[in-house]
Design a protein around this motif. Sequence first.
Motif, short mmCIF file in Angstrom:
data_model
loop_
_atom_site.label_atom_id
_atom_site.label_comp_id
_atom_site.label_asym_id
_atom_site.label_seq_id
_atom_site.Cartn_x
_atom_site.Cartn_y
_atom_site.Cartn_z
N VAL A 6 0.97 -1.19 0.08
CA VAL A 6 0.06 -0.05 -0.09
C VAL A 6 0.38 1.42 -0.30
N GLU A 7 1.31 1.91 -0.57
CA GLU A 7 1.59 2.90 -1.35
C GLU A 7 1.33 4.57 0.35
N LYS A 8 1.88 4.43 0.98
CA LYS A 8 2.21 5.58 2.34
C LYS A 8 1.38 6.56 1.36
N GLN A 9 0.67 7.34 2.34
CA GLN A 9 0.16 8.59 1.97
C GLN A 9 0.91 9.84 2.42
N LYS A 10 1.00 10.67 1.61
CA LYS A 10 2.03 11.68 2.41
C LYS A 10 0.86 12.94 3.28
N SER A 11 2.17 13.07 4.00
CA SER A 11 1.81 13.74 5.34
C SER A 11 1.49 14.78 4.02
N LYS A 12 -0.22 16.33 5.45
CA LYS A 12 -0.25 17.01 4.32
C LYS A 12 -0.29 18.51 5.50
N ILE A 13 0.46 19.45 4.47
CA ILE A 13 0.40 20.54 6.03
C ILE A 13 -0.70 21.50 4.69
N LEU A 14 -0.76 22.41 5.47
CA LEU A 14 -1.92 23.55 5.09
C LEU A 14 -1.36 24.78 5.03
N LYS A 94 -12.55 18.21 2.35
CA LYS A 94 -11.62 18.74 0.75
C LYS A 94 -10.60 18.62 1.10
N ILE A 95 -9.79 18.78 2.04
CA ILE A 95 -8.02 18.44 1.95
C ILE A 95 -7.77 16.91 3.35
N GLY A 96 -8.63 16.94 4.06
CA GLY A 96 -8.45 15.92 5.15
C GLY A 96 -7.41 16.46 5.90
N LYS A 97 -6.53 15.37 6.87
CA LYS A 97 -6.32 16.00 8.80
C LYS A 97 -4.26 16.05 8.16
N PRO A 98 -4.92 17.81 7.96
CA PRO A 98 -3.09 18.35 7.77
C PRO A 98 -1.78 17.79 9.07
N GLU A 99 -0.69 17.96 8.88
CA GLU A 99 -0.09 17.22 10.19
C GLU A 99 0.23 18.43 10.75
N LEU A 100 -0.14 20.08 9.86
CA LEU A 100 0.37 20.87 10.81
C LEU A 100 -0.25 21.85 9.86
N ILE A 101 -0.81 23.13 10.15
CA ILE A 101 -1.58 24.32 10.23
C ILE A 101 -0.72 25.38 10.12
N ILE A 102 -0.74 26.03 9.66
CA ILE A 102 0.15 27.98 9.59
C ILE A 102 -0.70 28.65 9.02
N SER A 103 -1.01 29.76 10.22
CA SER A 103 -2.17 30.44 9.87
C SER A 103 -0.92 31.35 9.28
N ASN A 104 -1.64 32.59 8.49
CA ASN A 104 -0.55 33.99 8.46
C ASN A 104 -1.40 34.98 7.93
N LEU A 105 -1.01 36.11 8.65
CA LEU A 105 -1.86 37.24 9.13
C LEU A 105 -2.77 37.51 9.66
N ASP A 106 -3.20 38.32 10.22
CA ASP A 106 -4.42 39.04 11.20
C ASP A 106 -5.14 38.14 10.65
N ARG A 107 -6.08 38.75 9.57
CA ARG A 107 -7.27 37.75 9.09
C ARG A 107 -7.25 35.83 9.60
N ALA A 108 -6.60 35.76 9.19
CA ALA A 108 -6.81 34.04 8.81
C ALA A 108 -5.94 33.94 10.78
N ASP A 109 -5.45 34.48 10.63
CA ASP A 109 -5.19 34.25 12.78
C ASP A 109 -6.81 34.61 13.68
N SER A 110 -7.28 35.93 13.13
CA SER A 110 -8.39 35.94 13.76
C SER A 110 -9.70 34.59 13.38
N ILE A 111 -9.72 34.05 12.38
CA ILE A 111 -10.39 32.95 11.66
C ILE A 111 -9.86 31.92 12.96
N LEU A 112 -8.90 31.65 12.46
CA LEU A 112 -8.35 30.23 13.71
C LEU A 112 -8.16 30.52 14.61
#
Length: 143
Positions: A6-14, A94-112
Motif C-alpha cells: 500500500v502506497e503510504k499517503q503523504k502527510s499534509k501541510i496547510l 476537501k483536504i483531510g487531516k493536515p499534520e500542520l496548519i500554518i496561519s499567516n496574517l491577521d484575518r487568518a489568525d483571527s478566524i483560525l
Amino acid sequence: MNIDFVEKQKSKILLVMNSLKGGGAERVVLTLGQGFHDLGYEVHVLTFKPQIEFSLNPNLNYHLLKFKNFKLIPKLDRRDRVFAYVVDRYISKKIGKPELIISNLDRADSILSYSRLPNITYVIHNTLSLLYGFNKNDNNEKK
C-alpha cells in the motif's frame, strides 16, 4: 503468498492566508510551501479572497473559501467564529487531516483562533518600519 504494498499517503501541510495579493508574507508562504513539498509533504494553500498576484506553483494545491458573504454577520468575533466552523468543515471534507496548519496574517489568525482543528501555528508577519513608525524623513529630522 500475495503481499500487496500500500502506497503510504503523504502527510499534509496547510498554509492559510487572506489572499495571494502581492507582498512579503504571501511570497514567504509560497516559498515555504515549495520547501515543504521538497521535503515530501502534500501542500495545500487556503485563501479567503480570490486575489492572486503571483505565479501559482504547480506543486501546491490551492483552495479558495470566500469570506465575503460572511461580512454581513454583525460583530467581528461572531463572524469569525461562524466562518471558522465553515473553514473547519471545508478542510475536513476537501483536504483531510493536515499534520500542520500554518496561519499567516491577521484575518487568518483571527478566524483560525476559533478553529477546533489541531496543530495550528500562527506566524506573525510584520514590517518593523511600519510597526515602529520609522520613516526616512523622520530619521533625517531626528539627527
